[in-house]
Design an enzyme around this catalytic site. Structure first.
Site, PDB file in Angstrom:
ATOM      1  N   GLU A 100      51.399  37.552  85.553  1.00  0.00           N
ATOM      2  CA  GLU A 100      51.938  37.611  86.916  1.00  0.00           C
ATOM      3  C   GLU A 100      53.244  36.833  86.974  1.00  0.00           C
ATOM      4  O   GLU A 100      53.385  35.782  86.336  1.00  0.00           O
ATOM      5  CB  GLU A 100      50.923  37.037  87.903  1.00  0.00           C
ATOM      6  CG  GLU A 100      51.277  37.211  89.367  1.00  0.00           C
ATOM      7  CD  GLU A 100      50.102  36.829  90.279  1.00  0.00           C
ATOM      8  OE1 GLU A 100      48.977  37.292  89.992  1.00  0.00           O
ATOM      9  OE2 GLU A 100      50.305  36.055  91.221  1.00  0.00           O
ATOM     10  N   ASP A 102      55.741  35.446  90.063  1.00  0.00           N
ATOM     11  CA  ASP A 102      55.648  35.270  91.517  1.00  0.00           C
ATOM     12  C   ASP A 102      56.896  34.713  92.165  1.00  0.00           C
ATOM     13  O   ASP A 102      57.438  33.696  91.723  1.00  0.00           O
ATOM     14  CB  ASP A 102      54.552  34.239  91.855  1.00  0.00           C
ATOM     15  CG  ASP A 102      53.146  34.736  91.636  1.00  0.00           C
ATOM     16  OD1 ASP A 102      52.973  35.942  91.466  1.00  0.00           O
ATOM     17  OD2 ASP A 102      52.235  33.901  91.639  1.00  0.00           O
ATOM     18  N   GLU A 104      56.984  33.405  96.096  1.00  0.00           N
ATOM     19  CA  GLU A 104      56.261  33.230  97.355  1.00  0.00           C
ATOM     20  C   GLU A 104      57.143  32.404  98.286  1.00  0.00           C
ATOM     21  O   GLU A 104      57.675  31.361  97.885  1.00  0.00           O
ATOM     22  CB  GLU A 104      54.916  32.536  97.146  1.00  0.00           C
ATOM     23  CG  GLU A 104      53.899  33.398  96.437  1.00  0.00           C
ATOM     24  CD  GLU A 104      52.524  32.751  96.376  1.00  0.00           C
ATOM     25  OE1 GLU A 104      51.536  33.434  96.683  1.00  0.00           O
ATOM     26  OE2 GLU A 104      52.459  31.557  96.009  1.00  0.00           O
ATOM     27  N   TRP A 194      47.265  25.590 103.474  1.00  0.00           N
ATOM     28  CA  TRP A 194      48.039  24.905 102.441  1.00  0.00           C
ATOM     29  C   TRP A 194      49.542  25.139 102.493  1.00  0.00           C
ATOM     30  O   TRP A 194      50.321  24.344 101.955  1.00  0.00           O
ATOM     31  CB  TRP A 194      47.554  25.314 101.046  1.00  0.00           C
ATOM     32  CG  TRP A 194      47.815  26.762 100.709  1.00  0.00           C
ATOM     33  CD1 TRP A 194      47.006  27.823 100.962  1.00  0.00           C
ATOM     34  CD2 TRP A 194      48.983  27.309 100.076  1.00  0.00           C
ATOM     35  NE1 TRP A 194      47.575  28.996 100.524  1.00  0.00           N
ATOM     36  CE2 TRP A 194      48.780  28.709  99.967  1.00  0.00           C
ATOM     37  CE3 TRP A 194      50.151  26.752  99.567  1.00  0.00           C
ATOM     38  CZ2 TRP A 194      49.734  29.554  99.401  1.00  0.00           C
ATOM     39  CZ3 TRP A 194      51.101  27.604  98.992  1.00  0.00           C
ATOM     40  CH2 TRP A 194      50.889  28.990  98.916  1.00  0.00           C
TER      41      TRP A 194
END
Length: 288
Positions: A100, A102, A104, A194
């Site tokens: 993966e 990422d 974000e 979070w």
């Protein structure tokens, strides 16, 4: 008759590969995967929006799989008070030993900067986070977020400026994502346990629905993967294109990378000795 049919099938495959390599139309390149109508493809496929309310977020994924690519997406992030919200844009394979790559984007209170959170998973293992602030307001207009993924490195770019490089260090026993094809995914979801200040700031649902927008997907430089074969040919093949598949950071790019990491990087897992009290991950010996 059989020869004619075979020629038609071959010609159709060539056209399909030509289209898939260029991308650019959300109707043809992506499927909406969840959200019960909260994700929309608009303007004849040139615009895609994801939205989030208290009931659900939304997401999409590419119809096609890639094994290496230099792929761009323009995104305009959720404006205003986006605390608690995550807009994820990433490549991912399947299975318990997945790879993966990422991006974000972690929302924040109005006027505070977004945090760009990056991570690289290899064979199901992540914990390679780096985080950055941006040098512009990513909610005011579209900006280009790109991933270069070739056999030597993964590079994250923002408006053609490299912000992070993850090199292939297999010679040191560190896995690198090069054997599993990946689809492109994106989602908008609530993570107020979070996402903003470690979960201290919660999502303000009076501001819902929250919307992120996407346009100008570009996969002109990518290897499509289908039925166990790459559109670029096998690794090491003389027929493979030599440009982005062998691209590294030149002197100018390295200066830009250093500028971003000096001025805008706010977290680097390779310096977090408290988290890795038993010793930093092995790749950190070869990175800044």
């Amino acid at each position: 008759m059989t020869l004619t049919i075979n020629i038609v099938v071959l010609f159709s495959s060539i056209l399909a590969c030509a289209h898939l390599s260029y991308g650019g139309n959300f109707n043809q390149d992506f499927d909406i995967t969840w959200g019960d109508g909260r994700a929309k493809i608009l303007n004849n496929g040139t615009l895609l929006t994801l939205s989030l309310d208290k009931t659900s977020g939304s997401g999409f994924q590419s119809k096609f799989e890639y094994l290496f690519g230099k792929i761009d997406m323009q995104i305009k992030l959720v404006p205003g008070n986006s605390a608690g919200i995550v807009t994820a844009y990433y490549f991912s394979s399947n299975g318990s030993k997945w790879d993966e790559i990422d991006f974000e984007f972690l929302g924040n209170l109005s006027g505070d900067p977004y945090i760009v959170h990056t991570n690289v998973y290899t064979q199901g293992k992540g914990d390679r986070e780096e985080q950055f602030y941006l040098w512009f307001d990513p909610t005011a207009d579209f900006h280009t977020y790109s991933i270069l993924w070739n056999p030597q490195r993964v590079v994250f770019y923002v408006d053609k400026v490299p912000i992070r490089e993850f090199k292939n260090m297999e010679s040191s026993g560190i896995p690198f994502p090069k054997n599993q094809s990946m689809k492109i995914h994106s989602s908008l979801w609530n993570a107020d346990d979070w996402a903003t200040r470690g979960g201290l700031v919660k999502t303000d649902w009076t501001q819902a629905p929250f919307t992120a927008s996407y346009r100008n997907f570009n996969a002109t430089q990518a290897c499509l993967w289908a039925s166990g074969h790459s559109s670029c040919g096998p690794l090491g093949s003389k027929s493979r294109p030599k440009n982005w598949l062998n691209q590294n950071l030149d002197g100018t790019d390295k200066k830009k990378l250093e500028w971003v990491q000096k001025n805008y990087r706010i977290y680097n897992y390779c310096t977090d000795k408290k988290r890795f009290s038993q010793g930093l991950p092995p790749e950190c010996a070869n990175t800044k």
